[in-house]
Motif scaffolding. Structure first.
Motif, PDB file in Angstrom:
ATOM      1  N   ILE A  16      84.301  43.072  24.586  1.00 60.56           N
ATOM      2  CA  ILE A  16      84.441  44.080  25.641  1.00 60.56           C
ATOM      3  C   ILE A  16      83.674  45.371  25.351  1.00 60.56           C
ATOM      4  O   ILE A  16      82.920  45.837  26.209  1.00 60.56           O
ATOM      5  N   PRO A  17      83.811  45.981  24.171  1.00 63.83           N
ATOM      6  CA  PRO A  17      83.105  47.260  23.964  1.00 63.83           C
ATOM      7  C   PRO A  17      81.581  47.139  23.970  1.00 63.83           C
ATOM      8  O   PRO A  17      80.891  48.107  24.246  1.00 63.83           O
ATOM      9  N   PHE A  18      81.064  45.961  23.681  1.00 66.06           N
ATOM     10  CA  PHE A  18      79.615  45.787  23.657  1.00 66.06           C
ATOM     11  C   PHE A  18      79.051  45.371  25.017  1.00 66.06           C
ATOM     12  O   PHE A  18      77.887  45.625  25.307  1.00 66.06           O
ATOM     13  N   VAL A  19      79.868  44.738  25.852  1.00 69.67           N
ATOM     14  CA  VAL A  19      79.398  44.249  27.149  1.00 69.67           C
ATOM     15  C   VAL A  19      79.544  45.307  28.245  1.00 69.67           C
ATOM     16  O   VAL A  19      78.646  45.471  29.075  1.00 69.67           O
ATOM     17  N   LEU A  20      80.655  46.022  28.276  1.00 71.73           N
ATOM     18  CA  LEU A  20      80.885  46.992  29.345  1.00 71.73           C
ATOM     19  C   LEU A  20      79.807  48.072  29.433  1.00 71.73           C
ATOM     20  O   LEU A  20      79.389  48.424  30.535  1.00 71.73           O
ATOM     21  N   PRO A  21      79.321  48.632  28.313  1.00 76.79           N
ATOM     22  CA  PRO A  21      78.236  49.615  28.459  1.00 76.79           C
ATOM     23  C   PRO A  21      76.936  49.022  29.000  1.00 76.79           C
ATOM     24  O   PRO A  21      76.111  49.748  29.546  1.00 76.79           O
ATOM     25  N   LEU A  22      76.760  47.722  28.869  1.00 82.73           N
ATOM     26  CA  LEU A  22      75.572  47.090  29.435  1.00 82.73           C
ATOM     27  C   LEU A  22      75.671  46.974  30.951  1.00 82.73           C
ATOM     28  O   LEU A  22      74.690  47.169  31.672  1.00 82.73           O
ATOM     29  N   PHE A  23      76.853  46.625  31.459  1.00 85.23           N
ATOM     30  CA  PHE A  23      77.050  46.470  32.899  1.00 85.23           C
ATOM     31  C   PHE A  23      77.299  47.796  33.613  1.00 85.23           C
ATOM     32  O   PHE A  23      76.989  47.939  34.796  1.00 85.23           O
ATOM     33  N   PHE A  24      77.898  48.737  32.923  1.00 82.34           N
ATOM     34  CA  PHE A  24      78.208  50.049  33.499  1.00 82.34           C
ATOM     35  C   PHE A  24      77.635  51.140  32.584  1.00 82.34           C
ATOM     36  O   PHE A  24      78.382  51.861  31.917  1.00 82.34           O
ATOM     37  N   PRO A  25      76.312  51.294  32.544  1.00 80.83           N
ATOM     38  CA  PRO A  25      75.710  52.207  31.565  1.00 80.83           C
ATOM     39  C   PRO A  25      75.983  53.687  31.829  1.00 80.83           C
ATOM     40  O   PRO A  25      75.949  54.489  30.896  1.00 80.83           O
ATOM     41  N   TYR A  26      76.276  54.061  33.058  1.00 79.00           N
ATOM     42  CA  TYR A  26      76.475  55.474  33.371  1.00 79.00           C
ATOM     43  C   TYR A  26      77.933  55.827  33.560  1.00 79.00           C
ATOM     44  O   TYR A  26      78.249  56.900  34.075  1.00 79.00           O
ATOM     45  N   ALA A  27      78.834  54.948  33.152  1.00 75.81           N
ATOM     46  CA  ALA A  27      80.261  55.198  33.349  1.00 75.81           C
ATOM     47  C   ALA A  27      80.747  56.385  32.523  1.00 75.81           C
ATOM     48  O   ALA A  27      81.568  57.168  32.978  1.00 75.81           O
ATOM     49  N   LEU A  30      77.156  58.561  28.365  1.00 75.38           N
ATOM     50  CA  LEU A  30      76.800  58.541  26.952  1.00 75.38           C
ATOM     51  C   LEU A  30      75.764  57.451  26.727  1.00 75.38           C
ATOM     52  O   LEU A  30      75.605  56.554  27.544  1.00 75.38           O
ATOM     53  N   SER A  31      75.107  57.507  25.584  1.00 76.27           N
ATOM     54  CA  SER A  31      74.190  56.421  25.247  1.00 76.27           C
ATOM     55  C   SER A  31      75.002  55.207  24.814  1.00 76.27           C
ATOM     56  O   SER A  31      76.233  55.247  24.739  1.00 76.27           O
ATOM     57  N   TYR A  32      74.315  54.122  24.496  1.00 75.29           N
ATOM     58  CA  TYR A  32      74.995  52.858  24.228  1.00 75.29           C
ATOM     59  C   TYR A  32      75.939  52.940  23.027  1.00 75.29           C
ATOM     60  O   TYR A  32      77.089  52.489  23.096  1.00 75.29           O
ATOM     61  N   GLY A  33      75.504  53.485  21.918  1.00 76.11           N
ATOM     62  CA  GLY A  33      76.322  53.539  20.698  1.00 76.11           C
ATOM     63  C   GLY A  33      77.628  54.294  20.873  1.00 76.11           C
ATOM     64  O   GLY A  33      78.708  53.780  20.554  1.00 76.11           O
ATOM     65  N   PRO A  34      77.571  55.541  21.345  1.00 75.54           N
ATOM     66  CA  PRO A  34      78.831  56.257  21.568  1.00 75.54           C
ATOM     67  C   PRO A  34      79.710  55.601  22.636  1.00 75.54           C
ATOM     68  O   PRO A  34      80.940  55.653  22.539  1.00 75.54           O
ATOM     69  N   SER A  35      79.092  54.968  23.642  1.00 74.38           N
ATOM     70  CA  SER A  35      79.890  54.261  24.653  1.00 74.38           C
ATOM     71  C   SER A  35      80.676  53.123  24.028  1.00 74.38           C
ATOM     72  O   SER A  35      81.839  52.905  24.363  1.00 74.38           O
ATOM     73  N   VAL A  36      80.048  52.389  23.126  1.00 78.57           N
ATOM     74  CA  VAL A  36      80.736  51.299  22.432  1.00 78.57           C
ATOM     75  C   VAL A  36      81.925  51.847  21.654  1.00 78.57           C
ATOM     76  O   VAL A  36      83.017  51.271  21.684  1.00 78.57           O
ATOM     77  N   ALA A  37      81.735  52.968  20.984  1.00 72.72           N
ATOM     78  CA  ALA A  37      82.830  53.558  20.200  1.00 72.72           C
ATOM     79  C   ALA A  37      83.986  53.989  21.100  1.00 72.72           C
ATOM     80  O   ALA A  37      85.156  53.757  20.770  1.00 72.72           O
ATOM     81  N   VAL A  38      83.674  54.592  22.236  1.00 68.93           N
ATOM     82  CA  VAL A  38      84.736  55.047  23.158  1.00 68.93           C
ATOM     83  C   VAL A  38      85.463  53.851  23.751  1.00 68.93           C
ATOM     84  O   VAL A  38      86.694  53.833  23.818  1.00 68.93           O
ATOM     85  N   TYR A  39      84.711  52.839  24.198  1.00 70.19           N
ATOM     86  CA  TYR A  39      85.351  51.645  24.751  1.00 70.19           C
ATOM     87  C   TYR A  39      86.215  50.952  23.709  1.00 70.19           C
ATOM     88  O   TYR A  39      87.308  50.474  24.018  1.00 70.19           O
ATOM     89  N   LEU A  40      85.758  50.915  22.486  1.00 67.47           N
ATOM     90  CA  LEU A  40      86.547  50.285  21.426  1.00 67.47           C
ATOM     91  C   LEU A  40      87.821  51.063  21.165  1.00 67.47           C
ATOM     92  O   LEU A  40      88.895  50.478  20.996  1.00 67.47           O
ATOM     93  N   LEU A  41      87.720  52.369  21.177  1.00 68.19           N
ATOM     94  CA  LEU A  41      88.888  53.212  20.948  1.00 68.19           C
ATOM     95  C   LEU A  41      89.967  52.983  22.003  1.00 68.19           C
ATOM     96  O   LEU A  41      91.149  52.868  21.684  1.00 68.19           O
TER      97      LEU A  41
END
Length: 131
Positions: A16-27, A30-41
């Motif tokens: 989930i944390p790696f796929v969601l930033p790909l489908f919703f990049p402007y949610a 943030l850039s991809y790396g910080p988005s992954v961290a936020v989604y994981l959190l």
């Protein structure tokens, strides 16, 4: 069944944390790396508590339903539960998320996460032959 749901939650947490930033990049703006961290959190408690509970509940309901296709019932309940996760948050904490309607970005994230959880659970179900 419970062991399979815990495994599904663990595997989903790696997807989930790696796929969601790909489908919703402007949610998150943030850039991809910080988005992954936020989604994981945010995904850890949501997937383990809410996702596991609703997956067990949806499997129980799909087994009790009179419909022919229990997997379709299981799938639809997963998607509805993913969408409904946003409703209490929006009503209690941030009603502004409903300004764009009931099918907003937050609900799309919930439905997408529920779909990933469902797909992982089905793959594990075929492995364990539970459904």
């Amino acid at each position: 069944m419970f062991f399979q749901k815990i495994q599904s939650a663990l595997i989903s947490l790696f997807i989930i944390p790696f796929v969601l930033p790909l489908f919703f990049p402007y949610a998150l703006d943030l850039s991809y790396g910080p988005s992954v961290a936020v989604y994981l959190l945010y995904a850890i408690p949501i997937v383990f508590i809410y996702g596991t509970f609703t997956s067990i509940l949806s499997e129980y309901i799909s087994q009790k339903t009179p419909f022919r296709s229990k997997r379709v019932t299981y799938f639809v309940f997963h998607l509805i539960a993913g969408w409904l996760f946003v409703v209490p948050y929006g009503l209690l904490f941030d009603p502004s998320i409903f300004e764009t309607g009931i099918f907003n970005l937050a609900s799309l994230l919930g439905v997408s996460s529920a779909f990933i959880f469902y797909a992982v659970d089905q793959l594990l179900g075929h492995h364990f032959k539970t459904l």
